[in-house]
Design a protein around this motif. Structure first.
Motif, PDB file in Angstrom:
ATOM      1  N   TYR A   1       0.761  -1.517   0.039  1.00 49.15           N
ATOM      2  CA  TYR A   1       0.057   0.050  -0.007  1.00 49.15           C
ATOM      3  C   TYR A   1       0.645   1.639   0.057  1.00 49.15           C
ATOM      4  CZ  TYR A   1      -3.463   3.433   1.092  1.00 49.15           C
ATOM      5  OH  TYR A   1      -3.757   4.277   1.527  1.00 49.15           O
ATOM      6  N   LYS A   2       1.120   2.009  -0.728  1.00 43.54           N
ATOM      7  CA  LYS A   2       1.529   3.356  -1.204  1.00 43.54           C
ATOM      8  C   LYS A   2       2.933   2.989  -0.989  1.00 43.54           C
ATOM      9  CE  LYS A   2      -2.593   6.090  -0.761  1.00 43.54           C
ATOM     10  NZ  LYS A   2      -3.355   7.696  -0.697  1.00 43.54           N
ATOM     11  N   GLY A   3       3.504   2.126  -1.219  1.00 42.02           N
ATOM     12  CA  GLY A   3       4.806   1.788  -1.152  1.00 42.02           C
ATOM     13  C   GLY A   3       5.507   1.606   0.301  1.00 42.02           C
ATOM     14  N   SER A   4       4.595   1.514   1.376  1.00 42.03           N
ATOM     15  CA  SER A   4       4.986   1.156   3.492  1.00 42.03           C
ATOM     16  C   SER A   4       4.148   0.047   3.301  1.00 42.03           C
ATOM     17  CB  SER A   4       4.342   2.871   3.366  1.00 42.03           C
ATOM     18  OG  SER A   4       4.974   3.837   3.122  1.00 42.03           O
ATOM     19  N   GLY A   5       3.357  -0.602   3.119  1.00 40.92           N
ATOM     20  CA  GLY A   5       3.183  -1.786   3.375  1.00 40.92           C
ATOM     21  C   GLY A   5       1.764  -1.918   4.268  1.00 40.92           C
ATOM     22  N   TRP A   6       1.327  -2.688   5.070  1.00 38.67           N
ATOM     23  CA  TRP A   6       0.198  -3.196   6.122  1.00 38.67           C
ATOM     24  C   TRP A   6       1.156  -3.600   7.268  1.00 38.67           C
ATOM     25  CZ3 TRP A   6      -5.051  -2.794   4.773  1.00 38.67           C
ATOM     26  CH2 TRP A   6      -4.726  -2.220   3.411  1.00 38.67           C
ATOM     27  N   GLU A   7       0.870  -3.211   8.685  1.00 41.12           N
ATOM     28  CA  GLU A   7       1.063  -3.850   9.578  1.00 41.12           C
ATOM     29  C   GLU A   7      -0.437  -4.365  10.182  1.00 41.12           C
ATOM     30  OE1 GLU A   7       4.310  -0.430  11.528  1.00 41.12           O
ATOM     31  OE2 GLU A   7       1.998   0.462  11.710  1.00 41.12           O
ATOM     32  N   ARG A   8      -0.258  -5.293  11.151  1.00 42.98           N
ATOM     33  CA  ARG A   8      -1.623  -5.738  12.373  1.00 42.98           C
ATOM     34  C   ARG A   8      -1.433  -5.102  12.815  1.00 42.98           C
ATOM     35  NH1 ARG A   8       2.276  -9.142   9.968  1.00 42.98           N
ATOM     36  NH2 ARG A   8       1.290 -11.019   9.191  1.00 42.98           N
ATOM     37  N   HIS A   9      -2.843  -4.686  13.299  1.00 42.89           N
ATOM     38  CA  HIS A   9      -3.385  -3.565  14.481  1.00 42.89           C
ATOM     39  C   HIS A   9      -4.514  -4.307  15.573  1.00 42.89           C
ATOM     40  CE1 HIS A   9      -5.471  -0.125  15.428  1.00 42.89           C
ATOM     41  NE2 HIS A   9      -6.891  -0.265  15.046  1.00 42.89           N
ATOM     42  N   HIS A  10      -3.807  -4.303  16.702  1.00 41.86           N
ATOM     43  CA  HIS A  10      -4.785  -4.249  17.627  1.00 41.86           C
ATOM     44  C   HIS A  10      -6.366  -2.978  17.650  1.00 41.86           C
ATOM     45  CE1 HIS A  10      -1.242  -6.533  19.402  1.00 41.86           C
ATOM     46  NE2 HIS A  10      -2.308  -7.373  19.619  1.00 41.86           N
ATOM     47  N   ILE A  11      -7.568  -3.729  17.215  1.00 42.34           N
ATOM     48  CA  ILE A  11      -8.437  -2.812  17.171  1.00 42.34           C
ATOM     49  C   ILE A  11      -8.319  -2.135  18.713  1.00 42.34           C
ATOM     50  CG2 ILE A  11     -11.033  -2.222  17.266  1.00 42.34           C
ATOM     51  CD1 ILE A  11     -10.473  -5.438  15.095  1.00 42.34           C
ATOM     52  N   PHE A  12      -8.061  -3.239  19.513  1.00 43.40           N
ATOM     53  CA  PHE A  12      -8.078  -2.252  20.848  1.00 43.40           C
ATOM     54  C   PHE A  12      -7.174  -2.702  21.246  1.00 43.40           C
ATOM     55  CE2 PHE A  12     -12.505  -3.148  21.071  1.00 43.40           C
ATOM     56  CZ  PHE A  12     -13.242  -2.026  21.674  1.00 43.40           C
ATOM     57  N   GLU A  13      -5.920  -1.343  21.806  1.00 43.75           N
ATOM     58  CA  GLU A  13      -4.612  -1.102  21.849  1.00 43.75           C
ATOM     59  C   GLU A  13      -3.920  -2.281  22.824  1.00 43.75           C
ATOM     60  OE1 GLU A  13      -3.763   2.496  23.010  1.00 43.75           O
ATOM     61  OE2 GLU A  13      -3.224   2.605  20.599  1.00 43.75           O
TER      62      GLU A  13
END
Length: 327
Positions: A231-243
């Protein structure tokens, strides 16, 4: 296949699902190992009461944490998830002068440690906060319980029948999604159904669609799933919906918490910064479970509003968070 045969087929499928729902929990348990009968499980818990003197009201404010970590382990985690380059702490035993001072505010509170937290204020300057800690340990013993599976999913027999119907009508659209779909929403196994997801996906092919194609899953499960295309040259991360920094406050663990893929570029930064302002890491110990959940709902809602209510990704996370399901 005529309409009558289709109805019979759906009834059979529904009956099979109902039978599965009555099987022992071990049949379906994800991330849970088999438990032998008559074996007690002993765990040691650390109860931490954290107090500070409110400068505005001159009252003692007390928060509480219960953790399986040591005191240093708990404080280390607080720093680790702070997202603050100035975050650090010093831990010392409480002195008599502190005890005398605190007795003027609350004679029942007897701390045994003093912790000083270093943090960045709103303009990036270094500041310090002094907290008083009272700690105690307790052992809990739990007997293993084998009980029928309570299916904590949103779909029921009726909506599953509708899901099959919707899927058959839109196979081209739904193929590739880790979802069960009904006419109004997308239902993820074990997590809330969010109204209007099909419309959101159709309006956001570059962010929400590839994210949901991978699914909303427990973080430990999502770690084993490959990320969407770049995505836009920066890729993705896995995100906890609640931190994940609130895992212990929510009574869960980082690995069990629900997560979704999020673009590294802009998106993840936005929600991280927003939550850092909503609940600064050094104030987290004083927040209740209700306050933590509401802060996430407000943060996602604000980001959606700031997009002119046009960004389907923030809309999805806002509506998802309103169900308050974090694991």
């Amino acid at each position: 296949m005529n309409k009558k045969i289709q109805q019979i087929f759906l009834v059979i499928i529904s009956t099979i699902l109902l039978c599965f729902s009555l099987l022992p929990i071990n049949t379906f348990a994800e991330e849970k190992s088999l438990i032998q009968e008559n074996i007690s499980v002993n765990t040691t818990q650390l109860q931490i009461k954290i107090a500070s003197i409110d400068e505005e009201t001159s009252k003692l404010i007390i928060g509480e944490e219960i953790t399986s970590l040591s005191l240093n382990g708990y404080l280390d985690n607080l720093i680790k998830y702070s997202n603050d380059s100035n975050a650090s702490y010093t831990l010392e035993e409480v002195e008599d002068n502190d005890l005398i001072n605190l007795s003027n505010y609350d004679s029942t509170f007897k701390p045994n440690y003093v912790v000083t937290l270093s943090y960045s204020n709103d303009v990036g300057e270094l500041e310090y906060k002094k907290y008083y800690l009272s700690t105690s340990t307790s052992k809990t013993s739990t007997e293993p319980i084998i009980s029928p599976l309570a299916i904590d999913t949103i779909f029921d027999i009726a909506s599953f029948s509708l899901s099959l119907s919707e899927y058959n009508k839109n196979k081209t659209f739904w193929n590739g999604f880790w979802v069960v779909a009904d006419g109004a929403a997308v239902v993820f196994p074990g997590v809330p159904a969010v109204s209007g997801v099909k419309r959101m996906i159709e309006g956001s092919t570059s962010v929400l669609k590839p994210s949901l194609a991978k699914g909303v899953r427990k973080y430990s499960a999502l770690q084993n799933i490959s990320a969407p295309s770049n995505y836009k040259g920066s890729g993705w991360e896995r995100h906890h919906i609640f931190e994940k920094r609130f895992a212990s406050k929510l009574g869960t663990t980082s690995g069990k918490m629900l997560a979704i893929f999020i673009p590294k570029y802009n998106y993840h930064y936005q929600i991280t910064q927003r939550m850092s302002k909503k609940i600064p890491w050094y104030e987290a110990p004083f927040k209740t479970k209700t306050q933590i959940i509401q802060a996430h709902i407000d943060a996602y809602g604000e980001l959606w509003a700031e997009s002119g209510f046009a960004d389907e990704y923030w809309e999805f996370l806002y509506k998802f968070s309103k169900y308050k399901q974090y694991d």
